[in-house]
Design a protein around this motif. Sequence first.
Motif, PDB file in Angstrom:
ATOM      1  N   VAL A 268       0.839  -1.191   0.000  1.00 25.86           N
ATOM      2  CA  VAL A 268       0.000   0.000   0.000  1.00 25.86           C
ATOM      3  C   VAL A 268       0.876   1.244   0.000  1.00 25.86           C
ATOM      4  O   VAL A 268       2.043   1.215   0.409  1.00 25.86           O
ATOM      5  CB  VAL A 268      -0.939   0.045   1.227  1.00 25.86           C
ATOM      6  N   LEU A 269       0.294   2.322  -0.467  1.00 30.32           N
ATOM      7  CA  LEU A 269       0.869   3.656  -0.294  1.00 30.32           C
ATOM      8  C   LEU A 269       0.174   4.290   0.897  1.00 30.32           C
ATOM      9  O   LEU A 269      -1.070   4.323   0.958  1.00 30.32           O
ATOM     10  CB  LEU A 269       0.646   4.501  -1.546  1.00 30.32           C
ATOM     11  N   THR A 327      -4.452   8.642   4.510  1.00 32.11           N
ATOM     12  CA  THR A 327      -4.919   7.998   3.287  1.00 32.11           C
ATOM     13  C   THR A 327      -4.095   6.755   2.985  1.00 32.11           C
ATOM     14  O   THR A 327      -2.867   6.755   3.145  1.00 32.11           O
ATOM     15  CB  THR A 327      -4.808   8.975   2.091  1.00 32.11           C
ATOM     16  N   GLN A 328      -4.789   5.713   2.549  1.00 28.61           N
ATOM     17  CA  GLN A 328      -4.124   4.484   2.112  1.00 28.61           C
ATOM     18  C   GLN A 328      -4.639   4.107   0.731  1.00 28.61           C
ATOM     19  O   GLN A 328      -5.847   4.146   0.481  1.00 28.61           O
ATOM     20  CB  GLN A 328      -4.390   3.348   3.099  1.00 28.61           C
ATOM     21  N   VAL A 329      -3.728   3.712  -0.145  1.00 25.53           N
ATOM     22  CA  VAL A 329      -4.080   3.303  -1.499  1.00 25.53           C
ATOM     23  C   VAL A 329      -3.453   1.943  -1.778  1.00 25.53           C
ATOM     24  O   VAL A 329      -2.297   1.688  -1.413  1.00 25.53           O
ATOM     25  CB  VAL A 329      -3.571   4.332  -2.540  1.00 25.53           C
ATOM     26  N   PRO A 334      -4.126   0.048 -10.684  1.00 25.48           N
ATOM     27  CA  PRO A 334      -3.636   0.816 -11.839  1.00 25.48           C
ATOM     28  C   PRO A 334      -3.397   2.280 -11.466  1.00 25.48           C
ATOM     29  O   PRO A 334      -4.256   2.917 -10.847  1.00 25.48           O
ATOM     30  CB  PRO A 334      -4.776   0.672 -12.855  1.00 25.48           C
ATOM     31  N   ASP A 335      -2.235   2.793 -11.819  1.00 28.65           N
ATOM     32  CA  ASP A 335      -1.892   4.204 -11.582  1.00 28.65           C
ATOM     33  C   ASP A 335      -2.099   4.600 -10.131  1.00 28.65           C
ATOM     34  O   ASP A 335      -2.657   5.667  -9.823  1.00 28.65           O
ATOM     35  CB  ASP A 335      -2.728   5.113 -12.492  1.00 28.65           C
ATOM     36  N   ALA A 336      -1.641   3.761  -9.211  1.00 26.76           N
ATOM     37  CA  ALA A 336      -1.896   3.982  -7.786  1.00 26.76           C
ATOM     38  C   ALA A 336      -1.333   5.319  -7.310  1.00 26.76           C
ATOM     39  O   ALA A 336      -2.011   6.060  -6.588  1.00 26.76           O
ATOM     40  CB  ALA A 336      -1.310   2.831  -6.980  1.00 26.76           C
ATOM     41  N   LEU A 339      -3.415   8.134  -8.531  1.00 22.25           N
ATOM     42  CA  LEU A 339      -4.678   8.187  -7.798  1.00 22.25           C
ATOM     43  C   LEU A 339      -4.492   8.938  -6.486  1.00 22.25           C
ATOM     44  O   LEU A 339      -5.302   9.809  -6.129  1.00 22.25           O
ATOM     45  CB  LEU A 339      -5.194   6.765  -7.545  1.00 22.25           C
ATOM     46  N   LEU A 340      -3.420   8.633  -5.780  1.00 19.55           N
ATOM     47  CA  LEU A 340      -3.157   9.305  -4.510  1.00 19.55           C
ATOM     48  C   LEU A 340      -2.841  10.785  -4.730  1.00 19.55           C
ATOM     49  O   LEU A 340      -3.388  11.655  -4.026  1.00 19.55           O
ATOM     50  CB  LEU A 340      -2.000   8.619  -3.788  1.00 19.55           C
ATOM     51  N   ASP A 341      -1.971  11.078  -5.689  1.00 22.24           N
ATOM     52  CA  ASP A 341      -1.598  12.474  -5.933  1.00 22.24           C
ATOM     53  C   ASP A 341      -2.811  13.305  -6.352  1.00 22.24           C
ATOM     54  O   ASP A 341      -2.980  14.453  -5.906  1.00 22.24           O
ATOM     55  CB  ASP A 341      -0.514  12.554  -7.010  1.00 22.24           C
ATOM     56  N   ASP A 342      -3.642  12.741  -7.213  1.00 20.24           N
ATOM     57  CA  ASP A 342      -4.841  13.463  -7.654  1.00 20.24           C
ATOM     58  C   ASP A 342      -5.782  13.715  -6.480  1.00 20.24           C
ATOM     59  O   ASP A 342      -6.395  14.790  -6.374  1.00 20.24           O
ATOM     60  CB  ASP A 342      -5.572  12.670  -8.739  1.00 20.24           C
ATOM     61  N   TYR A 343      -5.900  12.731  -5.593  1.00 19.64           N
ATOM     62  CA  TYR A 343      -6.772  12.894  -4.440  1.00 19.64           C
ATOM     63  C   TYR A 343      -6.248  13.985  -3.503  1.00 19.64           C
ATOM     64  O   TYR A 343      -7.007  14.851  -3.045  1.00 19.64           O
ATOM     65  CB  TYR A 343      -6.897  11.568  -3.687  1.00 19.64           C
TER      66      TYR A 343
END
Length: 563
Positions: A268-269, A327-329, A334-336, A339-343
């Motif tokens: 996870v990130l 936050t956890q991703v 795909p493109d994890a 996804l986090l940076d955009d959020y």
Amino acid sequence: MSQNRAGLHRRRFLIGAAGVGGAAALGLDGTASAADPAAADAVPALATVGAVTVTSADQQYPDLVRALNARYVAKPESVRMVDAPSQVAPIVQEAVKGNKRLTIRSGGHCLEDFVYNSSTQIVLDMSKMNSVYYYSQLNAVAVEAGARLLDVYEKLYSCYGITIPGGICYSVGVGGHVAGGGWGMLVRRNGLVVDHLYAVEVVTVAADGSVKTVIATREATDPNRDLWWAHTGGGGGTFGVVTRYFFRSPDATGTDPKGLLPKPPAEVLFSAVSWAWSDLTQDEFTRLIQNYASWHVTNIGANSPTRFLTSFLLLNHRSNGQIGLVTQVDATAPDARKLLDDYLAYMSAGITTDAGALTQPMGEMSAMPQFAEPRRMPWLQATRFSSTTNPLLNDPTLRAEYKSAYMKATFPKAQADALYKHLTRTDIDNPKINIQLTPYGGRVNALSDTDTACAHRGAAFKMLWSVLWNDPAEDAKYIAWTRESYAETYADTGGVPVPNAVTDGCYVNYPDADLNDPAYNKSAVPWHDLYFKGNYAKLQQVKKKYDPRDFFRHTQSVRLPAA
């Protein structure tokens, strides 16, 4: 063999055993009588301590009569410690025969006094009944009701590479957590824990006072399926004593335990950032909470590509100094990282100052400055970290008050204004005051409100008022703050979040006895409809069928239907 060596042998056996012989002892109707307790065990008990009675004459008694919340302490005649399912039914039968008020503990995290109160005469403590193992007769993973969540995660993942999408706090017992429809960091990715519940084993009391152990499954042909359904969100302590849950995902195939439940992310990130209260205007505070709300409303879909992200917005009182975002991703999605940076960019939109490190404890979470820049790590490591960062869980002076709400839409201006007003009040100085915004949607939204007893499938996120303190002299002050802030937030609907286009009721696993009181719930919606909405009538019929004497009851247990 010494008792310790025998107990260790039993635990090793249970993790990998096929559970031979037990289910064959059950009758064709899936029940076993209290007179045949071995039939309820379903796994050979190679060595157990056995049922132990603890009274006030015993030194350990004071440690066994209190909840995690130090406000709740009881003086029962006895505490009954059990460590095998077969030990439960005889104790229930004894309590029925003696007309004794019995309450049930699994992990001790109940947020109200349902277990520890002045009427409690016997506490049935299942915290040592905590084994996790594969049970071949049901082709499912059995989890005893006293097992703690982190222990479950570690056993399932270490042995089989699988998990259940349960809660975050490491020491929550599965007994009440599952019955209330538990959720956690994998909620958007894998749904609620009850979405993977195949069967439940429950000790019940019939109208004549006889005690039976019933195994109820989700199979359409099971005559006890309604009892399974009631335990997928109907709450704990209301239909009987859950001794074991059996987990197998609906789409699972084969008999290898490795394929019966979801595999969590391999990695996870993990991110933790904050905004300084001193840098936020009221408009920016409102923009921040609306950013969280609108993202979750927009991304509610069961198959949304954002379902791999889970995030908590921690609205601390201004005296804390910060508002936090954890936050956890799923790093394998795909493109994890995008996804986090955009959020994170979405959450910061409209805020003039950049987010920084999370350097203050926030309610039940410790400071996490090391995650200001997202870090990639194995799932189990992240789960251990997020589960055990709470420094308050071992604080014997912890006192608390809680309230909850499900949200379906962004905040109306009046709600946002009320949140800001009470989080910035200057007559309160407590950095542990915390209103958490936590995720829903994603795979939760894949089922309807009636598929399980969880009736809030359409909610986008939920809220938890978590007010913590240590001094009993401050009880009135902090309980009043909680009530006042909650009542004003939902002033337009009678002081509670009634089911409508914006709000969707309350979470039964965050019980709140104020909902029963017309002084605080001024709406026309009773407490049970805030928790269960249209499912309450069916829950009442299950109650009538399996607990017609109302033996299992507390302030917010399901009531018997009117005659």
